[in-house]
Motif scaffolding. Structure first.
Motif, short mmCIF file in Angstrom:
data_model
loop_
_atom_site.label_atom_id
_atom_site.label_comp_id
_atom_site.label_asym_id
_atom_site.label_seq_id
_atom_site.Cartn_x
_atom_site.Cartn_y
_atom_site.Cartn_z
N GLN A 49 1.05 -1.19 -0.13
CA GLN A 49 -0.44 -0.09 0.38
C GLN A 49 0.47 1.34 0.30
O GLN A 49 0.38 1.63 -0.78
CB GLN A 49 -1.05 -0.12 1.30
N ALA A 52 3.08 1.96 -3.06
CA ALA A 52 1.46 2.47 -4.28
C ALA A 52 0.96 4.19 -3.63
O ALA A 52 1.43 5.03 -4.55
CB ALA A 52 -0.30 2.39 -4.23
N TRP A 146 -0.58 -2.77 -6.98
CA TRP A 146 -1.41 -2.45 -6.09
C TRP A 146 -2.62 -3.13 -6.24
O TRP A 146 -3.32 -4.32 -5.35
CB TRP A 146 -1.68 -1.21 -5.81
#
Length: 462
Positions: A49, A52, A146
């Motif tokens: 995360q 991303a 992602w």
């Protein structure tokens, strides 16, 4: 006071944790709630995360390459200056014209003040254009990574959940069979001692009980490892989970044709799309080093001021300069020692590598899609066949037990029937899990796996 607040905060967290544990123990965890826990706890997911989010900033970086850059500098300090001009021509009103004139200027340890403001606005640069395109492609690549990470976590959640579920139900089935085998061993031993059963029955029952004991120990170890892996993923021990009923019929999934799935996988699979982005990035790298596209054109501006005030060999002196300019600046690389041509060759071969890897990834994804599609079909058929085998094995075990009581069947035959029933139950359990997992893997291969698929998978559970 601060320590008291910290104790109150710790108590609040403890109460919240206790309330959560109480709720979790009262209500079984399903696949969706397990996914929600993993989203918050899995370190790899949090790392993906963050990656991303970092990748999304590259779009802004690409835009900034075409915005003006403004810089300013200032200087204050002490400085010195000495200049001599000889053989100069001098002309002034009322003073005539003089040749071989000498000018001298000297400042020793004067006060220096200077500042400069510069502006540069890129107008034309193929290398800068390639860099901006590469950054945008890299941002799109991070979005695909992602998406891939989210799908991989869903698959991991399902696998960890069913690892625990299967391990627990397998352990439970083996415990039941081990109890039956131990009871049979005690009965045959007692009957052998009174002369009602041959010694072979006692040996056979003992062998079955010891074999099941070994299997049960292995199953308990597997359950312990599965539960530990579940805890690592979700941050909590797997309390009460839903069960996978064996006798419940399973509706066959309706799938499109294999050719349709293969076409969607090639177009929508995140791994394929990521590899395609790599090909485009390599193409831009080649273009950035093309010799005929190398010149750059920039709008430039500069405002500067410099003042040096002090005294020197010839008395007090002042040097002051103010400059400004606005114009177009063209840069053309003429010779770089072969660096640009070597970099272009490197970029060309990197592009060839990316093309070959893209083709390889497409082949792998097609193979995986083909295997997953057939696995779904076969798993559904296996479930049907094993459910029929389960019914037959249950009837066989019941009739064999009855025959043993009537003296028509031996203890070994009764234990073998129980073993067969347990094996069918475990095989059916694994077949149902395989059917669920293969469907999710097939959805992931076309980039469609999301939380809704977890909701659908929950329908198999009770």
């Amino acid at each position: 006071m601060a320590a008291k607040k910290l104790r109150l905060i710790g108590l609040a967290f403890a109460l919240c944790a206790a309330a959560w544990q109480g709720t979790a123990s009262a209500k079984p965890l399903d696949l969706l709630s397990t996914w929600q826990l993993a989203v918050q706890q899995d370190p790899q997911y949090r790392a993906d995360q963050a990656a991303a989010e970092a990748g999304r900033t590259q779009t802004q970086q690409a835009r900034s390459l075409w915005l003006p850059t403004i810089g300013a500098s200032g200087t204050a300090g002490r400085g010195g200056h000495k200049s001599t001009s000889q053989g100069a021509n001098f002309s002034a009103p009322g003073m005539g014209t003089h040749n071989q004139v000498e000018f001298n200027n000297s400042i020793t340890g004067g006060d220096l003040r200077a500042y400069e403001i510069g502006l540069k606005q890129p107008l034309l640069s193929r290398e800068r254009l390639a860099q901006s395109r590469q950054l945008r492609l890299a941002s799109e690549l991070s979005d695909l990574q992602w998406q891939h990470a989210q799908q991989q976590l869903i698959i991991k959640v399902v696998e960890r959940y069913f690892d625990v579920l299967v391990a627990r139900q397998t352990t439970e089935l083996l415990e039941q069979q081990y109890t039956q085998a131990s009871t049979a061993q005690q009965e045959t031993q007692a009957r052998f001692e009174v002369g009602d059963r041959p010694v072979t029955d006692s040996y056979e029952a003992s062998a079955q009980a010891r074999t099941l004991e070994a299997q049960l120990l292995a199953a308990r170890m597997q359950q312990h490892l599965a539960e530990a892996a579940f805890t690592d993923l979700t941050g909590m021990t797997p309390g009460k989970l839903l069960s996978l009923p064996l006798a419940a019929p399973v509706q066959h999934p309706e799938l499109a044709s294999l050719s349709d799935w293969l076409a969607d996988a090639v177009q929508l699979n995140p791994a394929v799309l990521m590899q395609d982005k790599g090909v485009y990035i390599a193409q831009e790298e080649i273009a950035s080093y093309s010799s005929w596209q190398s010149p750059t054109l920039d709008l430039v501006g500069r405002l500067s001021h410099e003042k040096l005030d002090g005294s020197g060999r010839y008395g007090s002196a002042l040097n002051k300069a103010d400059d400004w300019m606005v114009g177009l600046q063209v840069n053309v690389p003429i010779f770089t020692g072969g660096y640009r041509s070597a970099k272009r060759k490197e970029a060309f071969y990197n592009h060839e590598q990316q093309l070959a890897q893209a083709q390889n990834v497409r082949q792998q994804v097609q193979q995986q899609t083909r295997a997953a599609w057939h696995a779904v079909q076969v798993s559904a058929q296996q479930v049907d066949a094993l459910q029929q085998a389960l019914q037959a094995s249950q009837l066989r075990a019941e009739s064999t037990r009855l025959g043993q009581k009537l003296g028509d069947k031996t203890t070994l035959e009764a234990l073998d029937a129980d073993n067969q029933l347990t094996r069918v139950q475990i095989d059916l359990l694994n077949a149902k899990v395989a059917l669920i997992v293969h469907q999710l893997q097939l959805a992931a291969l076309v980039g469609a796996l999301d939380e809704q698929h977890l909701v659908q998978a929950n329908q198999y559970l009770q």
